[in-house]
Design an enzyme around this catalytic site. Structure first.
Site, PDB file in Angstrom:
ATOM      1  N   GLY A  36       0.792  -1.215   0.000  1.00 13.94           N
ATOM      2  CA  GLY A  36       0.000   0.000   0.000  1.00 13.94           C
ATOM      3  C   GLY A  36       0.823   1.262   0.000  1.00 13.94           C
ATOM      4  O   GLY A  36       0.391   2.298   0.495  1.00 13.94           O
ATOM      5  N   LEU A  39       4.182   1.375  -4.625  1.00  7.20           N
ATOM      6  CA  LEU A  39       5.252   0.689  -5.356  1.00  7.20           C
ATOM      7  C   LEU A  39       4.728  -0.537  -6.093  1.00  7.20           C
ATOM      8  O   LEU A  39       5.476  -1.463  -6.379  1.00  7.20           O
ATOM      9  CB  LEU A  39       6.369   0.280  -4.395  1.00  7.20           C
ATOM     10  CG  LEU A  39       7.131   1.424  -3.730  1.00  7.20           C
ATOM     11  CD1 LEU A  39       8.217   0.872  -2.814  1.00  7.20           C
ATOM     12  CD2 LEU A  39       7.749   2.350  -4.771  1.00  7.20           C
ATOM     13  N   SER A  40       3.458  -0.519  -6.408  1.00 10.36           N
ATOM     14  CA  SER A  40       2.838  -1.586  -7.214  1.00 10.36           C
ATOM     15  C   SER A  40       2.956  -2.950  -6.555  1.00 10.36           C
ATOM     16  O   SER A  40       3.210  -3.954  -7.219  1.00 10.36           O
ATOM     17  CB  SER A  40       3.456  -1.618  -8.620  1.00 10.36           C
ATOM     18  OG  SER A  40       3.371  -0.361  -9.247  1.00 10.36           O
ATOM     19  N   SER A  41       2.762  -3.002  -5.242  1.00 14.16           N
ATOM     20  CA  SER A  41       2.832  -4.290  -4.556  1.00 14.16           C
ATOM     21  C   SER A  41       1.766  -5.256  -5.057  1.00 14.16           C
ATOM     22  O   SER A  41       2.008  -6.469  -5.129  1.00 14.16           O
ATOM     23  CB  SER A  41       2.699  -4.099  -3.040  1.00 14.16           C
ATOM     24  OG  SER A  41       1.478  -3.458  -2.708  1.00 14.16           O
ATOM     25  N   SER A  42       0.594  -4.739  -5.427  1.00 12.97           N
ATOM     26  CA  SER A  42      -0.458  -5.627  -5.918  1.00 12.97           C
ATOM     27  C   SER A  42      -0.067  -6.249  -7.257  1.00 12.97           C
ATOM     28  O   SER A  42      -0.251  -7.451  -7.476  1.00 12.97           O
ATOM     29  CB  SER A  42      -1.782  -4.870  -6.053  1.00 12.97           C
ATOM     30  OG  SER A  42      -1.660  -3.788  -6.958  1.00 12.97           O
ATOM     31  N   GLU A  74      -7.080  -7.792 -11.299  1.00 10.71           N
ATOM     32  CA  GLU A  74      -7.189  -6.627 -10.422  1.00 10.71           C
ATOM     33  C   GLU A  74      -8.434  -5.804 -10.741  1.00 10.71           C
ATOM     34  O   GLU A  74      -9.120  -5.321  -9.844  1.00 10.71           O
ATOM     35  CB  GLU A  74      -5.939  -5.752 -10.538  1.00 10.71           C
ATOM     36  CG  GLU A  74      -5.928  -4.595  -9.565  1.00 10.71           C
ATOM     37  CD  GLU A  74      -4.545  -4.162  -9.151  1.00 10.71           C
ATOM     38  OE1 GLU A  74      -4.456  -3.196  -8.378  1.00 10.71           O
ATOM     39  OE2 GLU A  74      -3.567  -4.783  -9.581  1.00 10.71           O
ATOM     40  N   ASP A  86       1.519  -1.046 -14.388  1.00  6.82           N
ATOM     41  CA  ASP A  86       2.183  -1.755 -13.292  1.00  6.82           C
ATOM     42  C   ASP A  86       2.425  -3.216 -13.629  1.00  6.82           C
ATOM     43  O   ASP A  86       3.506  -3.763 -13.376  1.00  6.82           O
ATOM     44  CB  ASP A  86       1.348  -1.658 -12.019  1.00  6.82           C
ATOM     45  CG  ASP A  86       1.305  -0.246 -11.468  1.00  6.82           C
ATOM     46  OD1 ASP A  86       2.032   0.622 -11.987  1.00  6.82           O
ATOM     47  OD2 ASP A  86       0.519  -0.006 -10.520  1.00  6.82           O
TER      48      ASP A  86
END
Length: 295
Positions: A36, A39-42, A74, A86
């Site tokens: 969150g 940094l495009s963790s998802s 997503e 991303d």
């Protein structure tokens, strides 16, 4: 399904929806990407899981198709209205390069980005102000861009060829600001690619600064902690700095002289303490390869 598990389940769902047969699997996940934080963790989670599942089931899914399936999970399973950037980065990037990606044509170019040889490094600082892309503000920004494009009679804001003329056609000052940000940001991306192709990495600095100012003033997606981090990075000697990610919290990135990251990071920690904010976390990053099997 809610929480991070939705990103894992969504990948399996997207593969099945695309007609692929997916068997069961026991997965162990570990990550050092702040959750969150912009940094495009998802996307990293989606693409890592997808890479493993594709490999385990010997599926014929390669290149950009992996990124598109991750995005579908997503968008349609998790419910976050993100674009393809991303997932493309998490899938297509190569070490030592920046990815220049066209989200309309899917054209991708690896542009040399050797910070060390240029005597520079990338400082990443997590303000510890989490954001969530499924929140209403992110969706509102996307909707305003789509509304402006419709009013201008074009497929997308990237098709604006005369910014002043386009702004004159829009009655709403908020839409004007949103359009100005998107059009000028697209121009900065093109200029950044040219700068890197020419090997002039330091010349990214003013583009980073201008990008942050545009996100702060025209797109209005920064928060006080993020603005303070950027301002302190600049005043402490970074060449350029900007917010990164979807906004409303998260991380900044700064282009700094090699070896300066700790000094500048500590200066930001001190500024946060003086402002009454919790301590941020910082580290350096290098351009790296996207999701792949580790031998």
């Amino acid at each position: 399904m809610v929480g991070w598990q939705a990103y894992v389940a969504g990948v399996v769902w997207a593969l099945q929806e695309a007609g692929h047969r997916v068997g069961g699997a026991d997965l162990v996940l570990t990550s050092d990407v702040p959750e969150g934080a912009g940094l495009s963790s998802s996307a990293a989670l989606e693409c890592a899981v997808l890479t493993a599942v594709v490999d385990l089931n010997d599926l014929d899914v390669v290149g950009i198709e992996r990124a598109k399936l991750a995005r579908r999970s997503e968008n349609d399973f998790v419910g976050a209205p993100t674009g393809l950037m991303d997932q493309a980065a998490s899938t297509l990037c190569t070490a030592g390069h920046a990815l220049f990606f066209d989200c309309r044509t899917d054209a991708a170019e690896q542009v040399l980005f050797d910070t060390t040889s240029a005597g520079l490094e990338i400082l990443v600082l997590d303000t510890k102000t989490p954001h969530a892309l499924v929140d209403s503000e992110y969706a509102a920004r996307r909707a305003s861009c789509e509304q402006a494009a419709q009013l201008l009679g074009i497929p997308a804001l990237r098709d604006v060829t005369d910014l002043d003329a386009a702004l004159d056609q829009l009655p709403d000052p908020v839409l004007k600001r949103r359009v100005r940000h998107v059009v000028t940001e697209n121009a900065r991306v093109l200029e950044a690619a040219d700068v890197l192709r020419a090997g002039r990495i330091a010349d990214l600095a003013p583009l980073l600064d201008a990008s942050h100012e545009s996100m702060r003033d025209d797109f209005e997606i920064t928060v006080p902690q993020v603005d303070l981090a950027v301002e302190t990075a600049r005043s402490s000697g970074s060449l350029g700095a900007r917010m990164t990610g979807g906004g409303f919290g998260g991380c900044i990135i700064a282009l700094v002289e090699l070896g300066d990251s700790e000094r500048i990071g500590e200066a930001i920690v001190e500024s946060f303490g003086a402002a009454g904010y919790g301590p941020p976390v910082y580290f350096t990053a290098v351009p790296s390869t996207g999701a792949q099997r580790l031998q």
